[in-house]
Design an enzyme around this catalytic site. Structure first.
Site, short mmCIF file in Angstrom:
data_model
loop_
_atom_site.label_atom_id
_atom_site.label_comp_id
_atom_site.label_asym_id
_atom_site.label_seq_id
_atom_site.Cartn_x
_atom_site.Cartn_y
_atom_site.Cartn_z
N ASN A 10 -14.66 -0.13 18.81
CA ASN A 10 -15.95 0.21 18.21
C ASN A 10 -16.94 0.37 19.35
O ASN A 10 -17.41 -0.61 19.91
CB ASN A 10 -16.36 -0.93 17.26
CG ASN A 10 -17.71 -0.68 16.63
OD1 ASN A 10 -18.36 0.33 16.89
ND2 ASN A 10 -18.12 -1.60 15.79
N ARG A 88 -13.68 3.14 15.25
CA ARG A 88 -14.74 3.22 14.26
C ARG A 88 -15.67 4.36 14.67
O ARG A 88 -16.15 4.41 15.80
CB ARG A 88 -15.53 1.91 14.23
CG ARG A 88 -16.71 2.01 13.34
CD ARG A 88 -17.49 0.72 13.30
NE ARG A 88 -18.62 0.87 12.40
CZ ARG A 88 -19.86 0.48 12.70
NH1 ARG A 88 -20.11 -0.08 13.86
NH2 ARG A 88 -20.82 0.64 11.84
N HIS A 177 -21.38 1.69 6.20
CA HIS A 177 -20.64 0.45 5.89
C HIS A 177 -19.47 0.74 4.94
O HIS A 177 -18.98 -0.17 4.26
CB HIS A 177 -21.53 -0.60 5.19
CG HIS A 177 -22.59 -1.19 6.05
ND1 HIS A 177 -23.82 -1.53 5.56
CD2 HIS A 177 -22.60 -1.53 7.36
CE1 HIS A 177 -24.57 -2.04 6.54
NE2 HIS A 177 -23.84 -2.05 7.63
N ARG A 238 -34.69 -3.70 10.26
CA ARG A 238 -35.01 -2.41 9.62
C ARG A 238 -35.80 -2.63 8.33
O ARG A 238 -35.48 -3.54 7.56
CB ARG A 238 -33.71 -1.65 9.29
CG ARG A 238 -33.04 -1.06 10.51
CD ARG A 238 -31.71 -0.43 10.17
NE ARG A 238 -30.64 -1.07 10.92
CZ ARG A 238 -29.35 -0.90 10.67
NH1 ARG A 238 -28.95 -0.12 9.70
NH2 ARG A 238 -28.45 -1.52 11.41
N GLU A 382 -13.51 -5.39 8.79
CA GLU A 382 -13.45 -3.95 9.07
C GLU A 382 -12.34 -3.62 10.06
O GLU A 382 -11.67 -2.59 9.94
CB GLU A 382 -14.80 -3.47 9.59
CG GLU A 382 -15.85 -3.49 8.50
CD GLU A 382 -17.28 -3.41 9.02
OE1 GLU A 382 -17.83 -2.32 9.03
OE2 GLU A 382 -17.82 -4.46 9.41
#
Ligand code: AMP
Length: 399
Positions: A10, A88, A177, A238, A382
């Site tokens: 990733n 990813r 996601h 965020r 993941e």
């Protein structure tokens, strides 16, 4: 059949996370990350099954040098049975509806998607190209954050703006996601003894980034993130949804540039902005317990917005088999689960307080009160999903 291992990578712009996943072990054989790449402080940190953390300074290392430094660690940890590399990739645009073996065409399509993810996709591409050079004989697979959400119906993914912005510039809701929502949706069905293809879930991935998803029969029907991962829930730094006119307002009133406004909404808002303290839920819970009002408000806003999003997502479901909490906050914060479920009596949700308190630190379990819809805590994984996709694609290749 021999046990097969997959290296999962990733790549961010200044970091490279990795995990060596084995079919035979529930935990990674090796995991870690190279941080602060291309700086004098670059460091490679890793741990094996024994969980003892080790590190090595790699001053000035770029992605290539970091991956090279990783090679002997992978070999030592069981790389002789390495079957493939899973990457990813944040944005797959509309081209990628599932994980894909990487060839020249795939690379070109990922490159074409860079305008939609200018920060992330170039870093992902760099990781793929470097890995292809260092492991030329291994098949490489791209697993996209967006792919799972490509099953959303048009009324869920289109913005109410003129069609030409969609047609000419790809402006639509993509969602992110996806690998996590897909994984926990499948695990929720398994855990509940239901068929993935005949079950309906609301999933809440609550980490530093946060999103909800409506999953029907194993397919995403709606999700809270949009064109970018800023839409939807309040997150660590965020803002999530704000009035779109806020941009113009700040530009007019404060004379701010777009870059400044984007920085405010992506990096200085959310839990951090509201609390003025931290983007870390653990710190906020501690501050709340000491009576810190802004931290208390940040948690209340986070939970109310989460509940509102779950209620909105329920519009995409024909029935509800359960709500799933995952991600660092979803898996660990009994407080956030309790405060958000408290806003949803109209969905019939109610918690078992003791079960809620028990389900932390990587535990899987049901936390609903008896006779109420399922509320599940399911740790996401993941890396495991990326490794599974990689092996499934290799198995589907003609031998
Ligand atoms: P992730 O991005 O999935 O690693 O999640 C990071 C978030 O999980 C941060 O806000 C952490 O504060 C939060 N988190 C991790 N452990 C706990 C915990 N025990 N209680 C509350 N929040 C936690």
């Amino acid at each position: 059949m021999a046990t097969r291992n997959v290296l999962v990578i990733n790549c961010g712009s200044s970091s490279l996370k990795f995990a060596l996943i084995s079919q035979a072990h529930p935990q990674p054989l090796l995991a870690g990350q190279a941080e602060r790449l291309n700086s004098p402080e670059t460091v490679l940190r890793w741990w094996r099954g024994d969980r003892i953390r080790r590190q090595r300074e790699l001053p000035g290392a770029d992605h290539r040098i970091a991956l090279q430094a990783l090679l002997p660690l992978v070999e030592e940890a069981g790389g002789d049975r390495l079957y493939g590399i899973g990457h990813r990739v944040v944005h797959g645009g509309e081209q990628f509806t599932q994980s894909t073996l990487i060839d020249a065409q795939t690379l070109a399509a990922i490159r074409a998607t860079v305008p939609l993810a200018p920060l992330h996709n170039p870093a992902n591409l760099l990781g793929i190209e470097t890995a292809m050079q260092l492991f030329p004989d291994l098949p490489q697979v791209a697993v996209f954050d967006t792919a799972f959400h490509q099953s959303m119906p048009e009324h869920a993914y289109r913005y109410a703006i003129p069609e030409r912005f969609y047609r000419d510039h790809g402006v639509r809701r993509y969602g992110f996601h996806g690998t996590s929502h897909r994984y926990v949706g499948q695990r929720a069905a398994e855990f509940s003894g239901l068929a993935v293809g005949d079950s309906c879930w609301l999933t809440a991935h609550l980490g530093n980034g946060c999103s909800t998803c409506a999953i029907v029969d194993g397919q995403s029907r709606d999700t809270s993130m949009g064109l970018t991962p800023l839409e939807g829930l309040a997150m660590g730094t965020r803002s999530g949804d704000v009035d779109p006119n806020l941009h113009g307002h700040l530009a007019r009133v404060l004379g701010w540039s777009l870059t400044e406004i984007e920085h405010l909404l992506n990096s200085e808002s959310g839990l951090l902005g509201l609390s003025g303290l931290s983007n870390d839920m653990r710190s906020l819970e501690q501050a709340r317990s000491q009576g810190h009002r802004p931290a208390t408000l940040a948690i209340e806003v986070f939970c109310y917005r989460l509940a509102k999003s779950l209620a909105a997502m329920s519009c995409a479901l024909p029935r509800l088999d359960g709500v799933v909490f995952t991600g660092g906050i979803g898996e660990n914060s009994a407080l956030v689960r309790a405060r958000s479920v408290a806003h949803l009596p109209l969905l019939g949700l109610a918690l078992d307080e003791a079960a809620n308190a028990r389900c932390v630190g990587g535990a899987t379990g049901a936390i609903n009160a008896p006779g109420h819809p399922r509320l599940l805590v399911i740790p996401t994984n993941e890396e495991k999903q990326i490794a599974q996709d990689t092996l499934a694609l290799l198995d589907a290749q003609p031998h």
